[in-house]
Design an enzyme around this catalytic site. Structure first.
Site, PDB file in Angstrom:
ATOM      1  N   ARG A 266     -25.845  35.624  -1.823  1.00  0.00           N
ATOM      2  CA  ARG A 266     -25.585  34.336  -1.303  1.00  0.00           C
ATOM      3  C   ARG A 266     -24.740  34.181  -0.455  1.00  0.00           C
ATOM      4  O   ARG A 266     -23.493  34.578  -0.259  1.00  0.00           O
ATOM      5  CB  ARG A 266     -25.792  33.396  -2.531  1.00  0.00           C
TER       6      ARG A 266
ATOM      7  N   GLU B  89     -27.551  28.387   6.486  1.00  0.00           N
ATOM      8  CA  GLU B  89     -28.708  29.047   6.993  1.00  0.00           C
ATOM      9  C   GLU B  89     -30.007  27.969   7.031  1.00  0.00           C
ATOM     10  O   GLU B  89     -30.132  27.527   6.006  1.00  0.00           O
ATOM     11  CB  GLU B  89     -29.101  30.298   6.385  1.00  0.00           C
TER      12      GLU B  89
ATOM     13  N   HIS C 213     -32.606  36.437   5.926  1.00  0.00           N
ATOM     14  CA  HIS C 213     -32.802  36.288   4.487  1.00  0.00           C
ATOM     15  C   HIS C 213     -34.276  36.856   4.063  1.00  0.00           C
ATOM     16  O   HIS C 213     -35.056  36.377   3.606  1.00  0.00           O
ATOM     17  CB  HIS C 213     -32.789  35.010   4.218  1.00  0.00           C
TER      18      HIS C 213
END
Length: 346
Positions: free
Chosen positions: A159, A187, A210
């Site tokens: 994360r 993000e 991601h």
């Protein structure tokens, strides 16, 4: 990890479950891919080749991963999958994790270190695999990057808030560290669209979108596990991998009642607890073969709403209920750690 309003579901008595480990291999593959990409500058190779620039001399400068030391901060499901793949690349692995014991480290073939800073200092490549919570926020801070070797590689597929990005930028600029990031603070939440993130513009950073868990294999395994959990619940009322069931509450009492399997016995027991203002937290009733006798285990908080009768009187009243064979209470004093839990039987 669980996505959704877990607290809201809990308030509505809705079970929430997850599918742990089903995307671990996918994330581990991306972590290894980012290591290889950084070492061999694969994305930059491709960009120059597509632009018609031949840069063989420039891209022949690579260290290689064989015999390098990979440091893992966090060794859960994903970290263990990374270990397997790193061993296949003949890398040495050192690790730190809150749950990592010397025995587990030996079984995995990794060297157990005492802290994240030790991992940072001893590794040629550092990869983060910890849960994101208050304890791990900015775990990779200025001190962490100061401890890392010059020109080492840094991988984050967990994360974004685990990394202090200002400290990472310092390391990129001042220590020659290069980073592969699948996650970063700020993000975009959307599947596609424009974004402006300063860390993404740094020439020593490779960023992916991601996508750690985004493989067909991982999605299929997660879907199959979700279906299995639903099927088990439909047939047994048991929710595997449930994440919103209250754990044992410190200071609770466990009432064990052995009784004949007759109508009204448990209702009478619960009525005594209600009269005493005892708040029931958990309960189960196990019926033995032949359906003649059963054992009820009821966990409760004494004096939940203020004044109540003496506990000894409550237990004697329960012992006096028709068809009750025996009843006793175990009081648990939880000091925080399982090894410190003490019990007192009344």
């Amino acid at each position: 990890r669980v996505h959704g309003d877990v607290k809201g579901a809990s308030r509505r008595c809705i079970y929430v479950a997850n599918c742990p480990g089903k995307n671990s291999a996918a994330v581990a593959e991306l972590a290894i891919g980012l290591m290889l990409s950084l070492d061999r500058q694969i994305p930059s190779n491709v960009i120059d080749a597509r632009a018609g620039r031949w840069e063989k001399a420039k891209y022949s400068d690579a260290q290689g991963l064989k015999s390098k030391t990979l440091g893992l901060v966090g060794l859960g499901n994903i970290g263990k999958e990374v270990v397997k793949r790193a061993k296949g690349l003949e890398m040495n692995v050192v690790a730190w994790s809150r749950s990592l014991t010397p025995e587990i480290a030996t079984s995995l073939g990794v060297t157990l270190l005492n802290s994240p800073l030790e991992v940072a200092a001893q590794s040629d490549i550092v990869s983060l695999h910890v849960a994101a919570n208050a304890d791990t926020k900015h775990l990779a801070n200025k001190g962490f990057f100061e401890a890392m070797k010059p020109k080492s590689l840094f991988i984050n597929t967990t994360r974004g808030n685990v990394v202090d990005e200002s400290a990472l930028r310092w390391a990129l600029d001042n220590k020659g560290i290069r980073a592969g990031l699948d996650v970063f603070e700020g993000e975009p939440a959307a599947k596609s669209g424009d974004y402006q993130i300063e860390i993404a513009k740094h020439p020593s950073v490779y960023i992916t979108h991601h996508i750690g868990a985004s493989t067909d294999q991982a999605q299929d395994e997660t879907a199959m596990e979700a279906a299995r959990i639903i099927n088990v619940f439909a047939s047994t009322s048991v929710v595997d991998n449930c994440v919103n069931i209250q754990k044992t509450i410190p200071g609770t009492c466990l009432l064990t009642v052995r009784h004949l399997d007759k109508v009204g016995v448990l209702a009478a027991v619960l009525n005594e607890l209600r009269r005493a203002n005892y708040n029931v937290q958990q309960m189960e009733n196990i019926v033995f073969q032949g359906s003649e006798a059963a054992c009820a285990r009821i966990r409760y908080l004494p004096e939940a709403y203020g004044s109540s009768p003496r506990e000894g009187d409550v237990i004697r009243n329960i012992q006096g209920i028709e068809f009750v064979l025996s009843a006793y209470v175990t009081v648990e004093y939880d000091m925080g750690e399982p090894s410190n839990k003490k019990q007192k039987t009344q």
